[in-house]
Scaffold this active site. Sequence first.
Site, mmCIF file in Angstrom:
data_model
loop_
_atom_site.group_PDB
_atom_site.id
_atom_site.type_symbol
_atom_site.label_atom_id
_atom_site.label_comp_id
_atom_site.label_asym_id
_atom_site.label_seq_id
_atom_site.Cartn_x
_atom_site.Cartn_y
_atom_site.Cartn_z
ATOM 1 N N LYS A 169 31.769 35.860 33.470
ATOM 2 C CA LYS A 169 32.355 37.103 33.963
ATOM 3 C C LYS A 169 33.804 37.270 33.529
ATOM 4 C CE LYS A 169 29.157 38.080 37.670
ATOM 5 N NZ LYS A 169 28.295 36.850 37.730
HETATM 6 C C1 LIG Z 1 27.009 36.906 37.816
HETATM 7 C C2 LIG Z 1 26.321 35.689 37.360
HETATM 8 C C3 LIG Z 1 25.003 35.735 36.885
HETATM 9 C C4 LIG Z 1 24.198 37.015 36.885
HETATM 10 O O1 LIG Z 1 24.692 37.959 35.969
HETATM 11 P P1 LIG Z 1 24.246 39.497 36.098
HETATM 12 O O2 LIG Z 1 24.996 40.195 35.039
HETATM 13 O O3 LIG Z 1 24.655 39.936 37.476
HETATM 14 O O4 LIG Z 1 22.777 39.529 35.935
HETATM 15 C C5 LIG Z 1 24.444 34.574 36.410
HETATM 16 N N1 LIG Z 1 25.117 33.403 36.425
HETATM 17 C C6 LIG Z 1 26.376 33.320 36.891
HETATM 18 C C7 LIG Z 1 27.043 32.003 36.909
HETATM 19 C C8 LIG Z 1 27.019 34.450 37.366
HETATM 20 O O5 LIG Z 1 28.268 34.356 37.821
#
Ligand SMILES: *Cc1c(COP(=O)(O)O)cnc(C)c1O
Length: 426
Positions: free
Chosen positions: A105
């Site tokens: 993210k």
């Molecule tokens: C947010 C997140 C996900 C999921 O991603 P999306 O874009 O919401 O599907 C998977 N793994 C981790 C570690 C995350 O922080």
Amino acid sequence: MLYYSTNNTLETVSFKEAVMRGMPRDQGLYMPTEIPRVADRCNPKDLTFQEIGYNISKEFVGNEIAPNKLKDIISSTLSFDAPMVSIDKNVEMLELFHGPTLAFKDFGARFMARVMEHFVSTEDSKLTILVATSGDTGSAVANGFLDVEGIDVIILYPKNKVSNIQEKQLTTNGKNITALEVDGSFDDCQSLVKSAFVDRDLRGSMNITSANSINISRLIPQSFYYVNSLKYIDNIVFSVPSGNFGNLTAGIFAKAMGFNISRFVASTNINDVFPKYLKNKIFTPKPSVETISNAMDVGNPSNIRRLNTIFSNSVSQINQEILSWSYSDKQTLEALKFVHESCGYILDPHGAVGYLGARSYLKKFGSDGKVVVLGTAHPSKFIDSIEALDISVPIPDQVKEVLNKKKLAVSMSKTYSNFKDYILSR
Ligand SMILES: *Cc1c(COP(=O)(O)O)cnc(C)c1O
């Protein structure tokens, strides 16, 4: 490039408006009016990661940010790498956790923060960002926006449902970042934010926007690493650990840009509304259930609406591009343990779900191919579940530092009127 709402294809807005609003008034999600064929003009093998990022983003941004400014934004967003690491002859991990908060993210949050900072700098009003998080979004957003001039960030996270390290990353920033500890689930946090956006009083009295994966500026940079991976392997099958389906949607964008991607596996924990949707052809949201891969505990994934729009609401079309399976915590821990024993690599629980998706794909289509699993978080963020398996996890310096800081959070009920009073009284 212009953007329309998934609820109304006729009204379009600029890139700036799509980013700054976050969500259209009609509660749809912004989509680009066209996905540019970037692959016709650039070959990932000839370009650096930053050049790939620039070539993709300039199409989505159009002339709304000057080329040199956009180049700066890209190079400061991509200040860390996304290496590919072999687990065995069929499975590679694309490690997306080398940024400041150790999760993928960081890519989306850093790009969004820099783009918004640029747009806010041309106006005199202050901007407040509301973000609901199941763990990793909040920390990436907090880190991305810390000390950004003219922007306040309010993070809503579910009490007792994020890991200790995640909570520290969310709550120890101070300055322009406020963390609200909500007595409820992630879905409750998300619905508080959604209610705020359709609240005329609030919108009338302040300038608010979102930073969830619903913001289009989060998705664009997430397509960069899919494309960058094509330097190493052609015609890739990607297994994407999925919760709100922003990461998977970004991969679909990359493929629609014409890049040589074969297919996708949407790997979920037991929050399985998406695999059920592909199977039964009916989308039935349900309350989220807690798991050890908590960043994927989502019962009503927002980006399904973008996927439906891309695939003209045809589940049969989606089924040609995306396979989807769900896995229990027990299977997740077994996979983590198995991979550690067989090659010494430590997956985090989300990556382990992705690994299981890769295995299911290889089982279904024969084991000759290669699957690239998105390594979405560093294992130290989920140290408790991993150390329970007697695997000791190395702690990166970023984590050691944050653990020593003091938690600063405001307790909040899940009732909208309480939340609204708090926001208005700030
Ligand atoms: C947010 C997140 C996900 C999921 O991603 P999306 O874009 O919401 O599907 C998977 N793994 C981790 C570690 C995350 O922080």
